[in-house]
Design a protein around this motif. Structure first.
Motif, PDB file in Angstrom:
ATOM      1  N   UNK A  33     -40.714  64.991  47.734  1.00  0.00           N
ATOM      2  CA  UNK A  33     -40.033  64.038  48.268  1.00  0.00           C
ATOM      3  C   UNK A  33     -38.889  64.481  49.024  1.00  0.00           C
ATOM      4  N   UNK A  34     -37.915  65.438  48.544  1.00  0.00           N
ATOM      5  CA  UNK A  34     -37.109  66.123  49.343  1.00  0.00           C
ATOM      6  C   UNK A  34     -37.716  66.621  50.603  1.00  0.00           C
ATOM      7  N   UNK A  35     -38.626  67.391  50.519  1.00  0.00           N
ATOM      8  CA  UNK A  35     -39.271  68.049  51.704  1.00  0.00           C
ATOM      9  C   UNK A  35     -39.682  66.954  52.853  1.00  0.00           C
ATOM     10  N   UNK A  36     -40.187  66.015  52.121  1.00  0.00           N
ATOM     11  CA  UNK A  36     -40.727  64.934  53.080  1.00  0.00           C
ATOM     12  C   UNK A  36     -39.575  64.094  53.839  1.00  0.00           C
ATOM     13  N   UNK A  37     -38.344  63.704  53.059  1.00  0.00           N
ATOM     14  CA  UNK A  37     -37.322  63.448  53.686  1.00  0.00           C
ATOM     15  C   UNK A  37     -36.714  64.236  54.836  1.00  0.00           C
ATOM     16  N   UNK A  38     -36.630  65.672  54.399  1.00  0.00           N
ATOM     17  CA  UNK A  38     -36.045  66.590  55.223  1.00  0.00           C
ATOM     18  C   UNK A  38     -36.835  66.524  56.486  1.00  0.00           C
ATOM     19  N   UNK A  39     -38.336  66.560  56.420  1.00  0.00           N
ATOM     20  CA  UNK A  39     -38.967  66.805  57.534  1.00  0.00           C
ATOM     21  C   UNK A  39     -39.058  65.480  58.328  1.00  0.00           C
ATOM     22  N   UNK A  40     -38.950  64.220  57.831  1.00  0.00           N
ATOM     23  CA  UNK A  40     -38.564  63.118  58.755  1.00  0.00           C
ATOM     24  C   UNK A  40     -37.222  63.426  59.551  1.00  0.00           C
ATOM     25  N   UNK A  41     -36.337  63.734  58.958  1.00  0.00           N
ATOM     26  CA  UNK A  41     -35.003  63.892  59.716  1.00  0.00           C
ATOM     27  C   UNK A  41     -35.070  65.041  60.920  1.00  0.00           C
ATOM     28  N   UNK A  42     -36.000  66.184  60.358  1.00  0.00           N
ATOM     29  CA  UNK A  42     -36.484  67.418  61.421  1.00  0.00           C
ATOM     30  C   UNK A  42     -37.109  66.733  62.522  1.00  0.00           C
ATOM     31  N   UNK A  43     -37.936  65.781  62.341  1.00  0.00           N
ATOM     32  CA  UNK A  43     -39.153  65.283  63.145  1.00  0.00           C
ATOM     33  C   UNK A  43     -38.276  64.322  64.261  1.00  0.00           C
ATOM     34  N   UNK A  44     -37.549  63.618  63.729  1.00  0.00           N
ATOM     35  CA  UNK A  44     -36.629  62.745  64.475  1.00  0.00           C
ATOM     36  C   UNK A  44     -35.808  63.541  65.485  1.00  0.00           C
ATOM     37  N   UNK A  45     -34.925  64.731  65.030  1.00  0.00           N
ATOM     38  CA  UNK A  45     -34.180  65.176  65.913  1.00  0.00           C
ATOM     39  C   UNK A  45     -34.982  66.016  67.019  1.00  0.00           C
ATOM     40  N   UNK A  46     -36.363  66.596  66.529  1.00  0.00           N
ATOM     41  CA  UNK A  46     -37.184  67.187  67.335  1.00  0.00           C
ATOM     42  C   UNK A  46     -37.577  66.273  68.575  1.00  0.00           C
ATOM     43  N   UNK A  47     -38.305  64.884  68.129  1.00  0.00           N
ATOM     44  CA  UNK A  47     -38.416  63.962  68.946  1.00  0.00           C
ATOM     45  C   UNK A  47     -37.365  63.762  70.228  1.00  0.00           C
ATOM     46  N   UNK A  48     -35.957  63.933  69.513  1.00  0.00           N
ATOM     47  CA  UNK A  48     -34.721  63.528  70.503  1.00  0.00           C
ATOM     48  C   UNK A  48     -34.697  64.446  71.658  1.00  0.00           C
ATOM     49  N   UNK A  49     -35.494  65.774  71.719  1.00  0.00           N
ATOM     50  CA  UNK A  49     -35.233  66.310  72.713  1.00  0.00           C
ATOM     51  C   UNK A  49     -35.967  65.844  73.916  1.00  0.00           C
ATOM     52  N   UNK A  50     -35.484  65.844  75.052  1.00  0.00           N
ATOM     53  CA  UNK A  50     -35.852  65.057  76.246  1.00  0.00           C
ATOM     54  C   UNK A  50     -36.531  66.275  77.199  1.00  0.00           C
ATOM     55  N   UNK A  51     -37.568  66.357  77.111  1.00  0.00           N
ATOM     56  CA  UNK A  51     -38.092  67.610  78.001  1.00  0.00           C
ATOM     57  C   UNK A  51     -38.059  67.102  79.552  1.00  0.00           C
ATOM     58  N   UNK A  52     -37.967  65.825  80.127  1.00  0.00           N
ATOM     59  CA  UNK A  52     -37.683  65.462  81.378  1.00  0.00           C
ATOM     60  C   UNK A  52     -36.385  66.026  81.812  1.00  0.00           C
TER      61      UNK A  52
END
Length: 194
Positions: A2-21
């Motif tokens: 559960x901890x790994x899952x929650x951390x990965x959710x946060x990491x995925x959101x931050x990764x998604x926040x990178x705007x390549x454009x």
């Protein structure tokens, strides 16, 4: 887990926040994509600059961050439904990026990257529908909307356990296209001119 899952959710959101454009435009000393055309920081708007390599790099970057988020979840041994939630977090990051005052893109390319790792047949269906719709109407928003909707029956039939996170991903993308939907209904949505 559960901890790994929650951390990965946060990491995925931050990764998604990178705007390549935005990032690539700055690196190449191009105008901010949020200041011209559709004002959307995505590959389609980057193409309006007339710079195809930059548009392709944006597309690959946005797809890559969605694919990477799901791939990492898979490598950590998360269940497919958890992988789908991680992918959704990356798409939400793209649409509502922390780094850009929550003003992001439409989420289509990032969603495509998520599907590519989560369910490649669904990604293939979405790609074929997108290409077909774009070939007929030359309208990126219509092609994107058609591709998103086309994924839902496939997921319901072949991967019902993924239906909720994938449906939410599609819903977020559709909501982000609400202005485009209005223009499509009014018959004045922009078409690409090559």
């Amino acid at each position: 887990m559960t901890v790994e899952f929650n951390l990965l959710l946060c990491a995925a959101y931050l990764l998604g926040s990178i705007s390549f454009a935005v990032l690539l435009a700055r690196l190449r000393h191009q105008p901010d994509p949020r200041s011209f055309g559709s004002r959307n920081p995505g590959a389609s708007n980057m193409l309006r600059l007339g710079n195809r390599p930059l548009a392709l790099a944006t597309l690959l970057g946005d797809m890559g961050k969605g694919a990477l988020a799901v791939w990492l979840a898979r490598q950590l041994g998360l269940e497919p439904v958890q992988q789908a939630w991680v992918g959704l977090a990356a798409v939400v990051g793209h649409i509502l990026p922390l780094y850009h005052r929550f003003q992001g893109g439409k989420g289509v390319a990032t969603g495509a990257g998520v599907l590519l790792v989560l369910s490649w047949p669904a990604a293939a269906i979405a790609a074929l529908v997108w290409l077909g719709a774009f070939a007929v109407r030359s309208t990126a928003s219509l092609a994107s909307l058609a591709a998103c909707v086309a994924v839902l029956p496939w997921m319901a039939w072949h991967s019902p356990q993924l239906q909720i996170p994938v449906s939410l991903m599609v819903l977020f993308i559709l909501l982000r296209h609400r202005v485009n939907i209005g223009r499509l209904l009014a018959g004045n949505e922009n078409r690409f001119r090559f």
